[in-house]
Design a protein around this motif. Structure first.
Motif, mmCIF file in Angstrom:
data_model
loop_
_atom_site.group_PDB
_atom_site.id
_atom_site.type_symbol
_atom_site.label_atom_id
_atom_site.label_comp_id
_atom_site.label_asym_id
_atom_site.label_seq_id
_atom_site.Cartn_x
_atom_site.Cartn_y
_atom_site.Cartn_z
ATOM 1 N N UNK A 258 -10.668 10.654 -3.376
ATOM 2 C CA UNK A 258 -10.064 11.626 -2.448
ATOM 3 C C UNK A 258 -8.940 12.442 -3.105
ATOM 4 N N UNK A 259 -8.600 13.826 -2.716
ATOM 5 C CA UNK A 259 -7.749 14.394 -2.960
ATOM 6 C C UNK A 259 -6.431 14.147 -2.289
ATOM 7 N N UNK A 260 -6.518 13.337 -1.263
ATOM 8 C CA UNK A 260 -5.417 12.834 -0.739
ATOM 9 C C UNK A 260 -5.282 11.343 -1.032
ATOM 10 N N UNK A 261 -4.790 10.834 -1.923
ATOM 11 C CA UNK A 261 -4.725 9.267 -2.354
ATOM 12 C C UNK A 261 -3.436 9.162 -2.886
ATOM 13 N N UNK A 262 -2.492 8.173 -2.251
ATOM 14 C CA UNK A 262 -1.409 7.658 -2.667
ATOM 15 C C UNK A 262 -1.533 6.166 -2.634
ATOM 16 N N UNK A 263 -0.584 5.853 -3.744
ATOM 17 C CA UNK A 263 -0.358 4.343 -4.006
ATOM 18 C C UNK A 263 1.054 4.069 -3.587
ATOM 19 N N UNK A 264 1.477 4.906 -2.989
ATOM 20 C CA UNK A 264 2.981 4.660 -2.446
ATOM 21 C C UNK A 264 3.305 3.611 -1.349
ATOM 22 N N UNK A 265 4.304 2.867 -1.456
ATOM 23 C CA UNK A 265 4.485 1.866 -0.069
ATOM 24 C C UNK A 265 6.147 2.203 0.298
ATOM 25 N N UNK A 266 6.672 3.175 -0.166
ATOM 26 C CA UNK A 266 7.790 3.312 0.546
ATOM 27 C C UNK A 266 8.219 5.037 0.515
ATOM 28 N N UNK A 267 9.046 5.403 1.279
ATOM 29 C CA UNK A 267 9.273 6.881 1.315
ATOM 30 C C UNK A 267 9.550 7.300 -0.084
ATOM 31 N N UNK A 268 10.717 6.648 -0.817
ATOM 32 C CA UNK A 268 11.055 7.035 -2.198
ATOM 33 C C UNK A 268 9.922 7.397 -2.986
ATOM 34 N N UNK A 269 9.087 6.136 -3.015
ATOM 35 C CA UNK A 269 7.733 6.165 -3.908
ATOM 36 C C UNK A 269 7.268 7.435 -3.694
ATOM 37 N N UNK A 270 6.952 7.644 -2.339
ATOM 38 C CA UNK A 270 5.825 8.852 -1.972
ATOM 39 C C UNK A 270 6.493 10.209 -2.271
ATOM 40 N N UNK A 271 7.792 10.269 -2.132
ATOM 41 C CA UNK A 271 8.355 11.338 -2.465
ATOM 42 C C UNK A 271 8.079 11.816 -4.070
ATOM 43 N N UNK A 272 8.483 10.823 -4.890
ATOM 44 C CA UNK A 272 8.220 10.860 -6.416
ATOM 45 C C UNK A 272 6.965 11.152 -6.788
ATOM 46 N N UNK A 273 5.878 10.643 -5.982
ATOM 47 C CA UNK A 273 4.475 10.739 -6.336
ATOM 48 C C UNK A 273 3.947 11.878 -6.233
ATOM 49 N N UNK A 274 4.358 13.061 -5.174
ATOM 50 C CA UNK A 274 4.031 14.265 -5.074
ATOM 51 C C UNK A 274 2.720 14.506 -4.245
ATOM 52 N N UNK A 275 2.310 13.758 -3.533
ATOM 53 C CA UNK A 275 0.955 13.839 -2.850
ATOM 54 C C UNK A 275 1.482 14.839 -1.659
ATOM 55 N N UNK A 276 2.531 14.164 -1.087
ATOM 56 C CA UNK A 276 3.121 14.845 0.056
ATOM 57 C C UNK A 276 4.469 15.406 -0.350
ATOM 58 N N UNK A 277 4.471 16.909 -0.211
ATOM 59 C CA UNK A 277 5.800 17.549 -0.700
ATOM 60 C C UNK A 277 6.430 18.070 0.302
ATOM 61 N N UNK A 278 7.825 18.081 0.263
ATOM 62 C CA UNK A 278 8.745 18.951 1.180
ATOM 63 C C UNK A 278 9.215 20.106 0.343
ATOM 64 N N UNK A 279 8.719 21.430 0.489
ATOM 65 C CA UNK A 279 9.158 22.546 -0.475
ATOM 66 C C UNK A 279 10.030 23.491 0.409
ATOM 67 N N UNK A 280 11.032 23.984 -0.297
ATOM 68 C CA UNK A 280 11.763 25.263 0.238
ATOM 69 C C UNK A 280 10.668 26.477 0.162
#
Length: 326
Positions: A258-280
């Motif tokens: 899947x194009x949307x596939x994350x191995x993160x288990x914490x918010x910090x891991x998710x942010x570092x991973x880059x599957x979900x991004x908050x951008x200016x």
């Protein structure tokens, strides 16, 4: 200009009927706002029996969006074909095609959650054969002519607005899905960036003598949220992104791509991973300038508060999209 997408799956794990109704209505209002500002597509999807209220009826939602808009396309990505009666599915898509003037795009997949099949009394092991029947039936039904279906002669009406039929893509990450698309001469929608599978589809098309093309996600397909202060959003709302990431991860076995596939288990891991991004807005414009990138905004991700979702969409529509057009 890249394709610009606003995605809605209406998830809200803490919803009441009143707040979920407000979320549905807000999503339709946001779709109308996106339409007025030249955003390309609303994307929605189908999942059943999920405790966090994941949208189960994408075509009903698409009809509401079409009633509130004039130009924007709605992509159902994906409808789980074997869970639907083929004749009724043909009728529903035909009606939405007429209502929208041809703005509905349907990606037909077979899903990856056995519990959904069990809930509908559909045999999981037969899903490939059932999907073949569904797709064959849709294409015959949309001719408007009588045809044989399960031993009886049937005819589906009304005729579609789009000829020869509404845009229908075959979705999936398997060679079987690519074969299905190539055999029928339908476009192929790989569920991730899979160049080898795309090449296999085109090889088969040549063998079958069919026409077709692919709509494949780029190597990078992040889900976006736009904010002037990404640190604030991650701190206040990162758990909403993580909720969706963990939900997806719980569904996907090793053979699912899947194009949307994350191995993160914490918010910090998710942010570092880059599957979900908050951008200016500036960072989003930069991302949109890269070749082959689609910008997929996910403003109500994981039960995101409505006001925050509206702020994200407003920044995207007013500070990103106009600069991409220039």
């Amino acid at each position: 200009m890249p394709v610009t997408v606003v995605r809605f799956n209406l998830v809200d794990p803490a919803a009441t009927p009143e707040t979920l109704g407000a979320r549905y209505r807000a999503a339709v209002e946001m779709a109308a706002y996106a339409d007025e500002r030249g955003i390309s597509t609303v994307q929605t999807e189908e999942h059943h029996g999920v405790a966090n209220n994941w949208l189960p009826s994408p075509f009903a939602f698409a009809g509401a969006v079409f009633g509130a808009t004039r130009n924007i396309a709605v992509t159902v990505s994906a409808v789980i074909g074997p869970l639907h009666d083929p004749l009724r599915l043909a009728e529903d898509i035909a009606v939405l095609d007429l209502l929208s003037g041809g703005r509905l795009v349907t990606v037909a997949g077979i899903g990856y959650r056995p519990e959904e099949y069990a809930a509908f009394g559909v045999e999981w092991k037969r899903r490939g054969r059932i999907q073949d029947e569904v797709l064959d039936t849709l294409l015959q039904a949309w001719t408007g002519e009588p045809f044989t279906f399960r031993g009886r002669t049937v005819r589906v009406s009304p005729r579609c607005f789009t000829q020869p039929h509404p845009l229908l893509l075959v979705g999936g990450s398997s060679r079987a899905a690519a074969r299905r698309a190539a055999r029928l001469g339908l476009p192929f929608f790989p569920s991730a960036h899979l160049p080898d599978l795309e090449a296999y589809y085109h090889e088969l098309r040549a063998e079958y003598g069919t026409e077709g093309w692919t709509m494949m996600p780029a190597a990078e397909t992040p889900l976006l949220h736009i904010a002037d202060d990404p640190d604030r959003v991650w701190a206040e709302y990162g758990t909403h992104f993580l909720h969706e990431a963990l939900t997806y991860a719980s569904w996907q076995s090793g053979d699912i791509t899947s194009a949307v596939r994350s191995a993160a288990t914490t918010v910090d891991e998710l942010r570092a991973e880059g599957v979900y991004r908050v951008l200016t807005p500036d960072a989003c414009v930069e991302l949109g300038g890269r070749e082959g990138v689609s910008l997929v905004l996910h403003p109500l991700c994981g039960g995101m508060p409505l006001d925050e979702g509206r702020r994200s969409l407003q920044l995207f529509a007013e500070q990103v999209v106009p600069r991409l057009k220039d």
